[in-house]
Motif scaffolding. Sequence first.
Motif: not given
Length: 390
Positions: A271-283, A289-297
Amino acid sequence: MSQPLSHPDLRRRNLALLLGTLLRHEEATRKQIEQESGLSKATVSRLTEELLQAGTIVSRTDAPADPSARGRRAETLRPATTLGIVAGLSLGTRTTSIFVTDLTGRELAWQQVRTPKWTSLDEAVAWTAEFAQQAVEPLSAPLRRVVVAVPSRTLDGVTIMRAPLFMSVLEGDAFARALADRLDCRIRIELDAAMVLVGLEHLGFIDRAISPVLLNASSVLTMSLRRRDGSIVEGLTRSFGDFDLIPIETPFGHSTIGASLGARGLFDLSERLGHPLEAMEDLWETEGEAIDRLRDVFQAALLQAIRIIAVTTDPRLIIFTGRLSPLVRLSLPRVEAALARELAEPPELRVVGHAANDYPAAVGAAQEARDGAVVDLLDRVTGSGLDGLR
């Protein structure tokens, strides 16, 4: 100088020794009981007859494998279910499971349902008690002990601390005490990661002799480890295993290792990134790009958590389980490469992939409940003889 045992004391001690020997097995012959307990043939015969007459144990005589064989048919003895049953309850944020066994650890029942959203402590106690009662009622045996695994830190087997989301109504010791009153048996509250560790060992997925560390990455991150003496570290303070206390910088601002390795924290970061996950499985099932940044974290937090564990507990094996285990598996190649550069002898990292950890957590909790109930039972027999079984 210790006083010699009186005849009644010796008889009660021998009775507890025989019953304890039998409870370590689902069934055994009289000869096996003699060999393992060290009791004489005459003592085993006499005490066995008393236990059979009391209905505490039951006898089964099997026909020989070879019908032409001569001699007596083989007799085996096993503890009766009427001695009592125990239950392991895995109280998760998504599902709740119960695993019921007799005092030998033999499975009697297994059930799983969705966890409702409670609005009060009374509602949580009532629902949990009803779920447990429905599972054990058909078995017509006294419920001796229940161990409840929860996704939050625990203290002294009764107090729940920092429970996630709607489970905050469980915080404190009122839940354990109220549930004990409703079920009329002993209740113990344990950390879910500890019970998953016990369950996976009991199911044969891991060897307890390795003294592993387990990280359960689900809605929140929880940790458990087994000492080299065989005991599980429970923690003496509220800080033990709390990775939420350790800060970490992310591209989206301040966070903690615990938050970055739990589903709730990752949703907040998205949500802070501005691309809220619809489901955790998306990761682990989608790209972007947004998914990659969350994976990096997630990967950075995972690496930091392993570094801390490696230099403080020196484990040979770190196990990852839980809802986020697919994301852990996806991150492992880069994490293992970094550890190989940094550590002289990095631990083995292993993902035990369960769609949900409710089953091993419930199995582990039932095993802990069974061990406690057997100790209680044998203490009563040592003190009161057969009267202690009533």
